[in-house]
Design an enzyme around this catalytic site. Structure first.
Site, PDB file in Angstrom:
ATOM      1  N   TYR A  22      34.752  42.856  32.091  1.00 31.50           N
ATOM      2  CA  TYR A  22      33.685  43.617  32.743  1.00 31.50           C
ATOM      3  C   TYR A  22      34.289  44.760  33.538  1.00 31.50           C
ATOM      4  CZ  TYR A  22      34.595  41.669  37.379  1.00 31.50           C
ATOM      5  OH  TYR A  22      35.169  41.343  38.574  1.00 31.50           O
ATOM      6  N   CYS A  23      33.428  45.733  33.844  1.00 30.08           N
ATOM      7  CA  CYS A  23      33.853  46.858  34.663  1.00 30.08           C
ATOM      8  C   CYS A  23      32.706  47.260  35.580  1.00 30.08           C
ATOM      9  CB  CYS A  23      34.411  48.006  33.833  1.00 30.08           C
ATOM     10  SG  CYS A  23      33.314  48.666  32.576  1.00 30.08           S
ATOM     11  N   ARG A  24      32.424  48.541  35.676  1.00 29.24           N
ATOM     12  CA  ARG A  24      31.470  49.053  36.667  1.00 29.24           C
ATOM     13  C   ARG A  24      30.010  48.823  36.311  1.00 29.24           C
ATOM     14  NH1 ARG A  24      35.296  53.614  35.986  1.00 29.24           N
ATOM     15  NH2 ARG A  24      36.847  53.268  37.623  1.00 29.24           N
TER      16      ARG A  24
END
Length: 101
Positions: A60-62
């Site tokens: 996952y990221c932003r």
């Protein structure tokens, strides 16, 4: 292939997935999903051995349009590691009142 917040939370609580945060380390330090391991995208290729053998990985990221998690999943799969991305990101996770470390 994406995984939703609720399903990820359930699987993470069961220890059924390894969750990696592919954002820069400074962002990870500002708050991350419980139990997530910080492996910034620019380090991922060199740190594949840090992942448990045979692990199902969720990156996952932003947020949903952040390209980092897409690139991470592509790299992981190219190395034979089963991987999915969180459909959202840490901001949506917080907005859903799920815990953040």
């Amino acid at each position: 292939e994406e995984i939703g917040r609720e399903e990820l939370w359930r699987r993470a609580e069961q220890g059924a997935v390894t969750v990696i945060d592919v954002r820069p380390a400074e962002e990870y330090a500002g708050g991350h999903l419980p139990g997530a391991v910080s492996i910034p995208l620019d380090q991922l290729a060199d740190r594949l051995s840090d992942l448990p053998p045979g692990a199902q990985v969720v990156a996952y990221c932003r947020g949903p349009y952040c390209a980092l998690s897409y690139a991470a999943v592509r790299l992981l799969r190219e190395h034979g590691i089963p991987a999915r991305r969180l459909a959202d990101g840490v901001l949506q996770w917080r907005a859903a009142d799920l815990p953040v470390e």
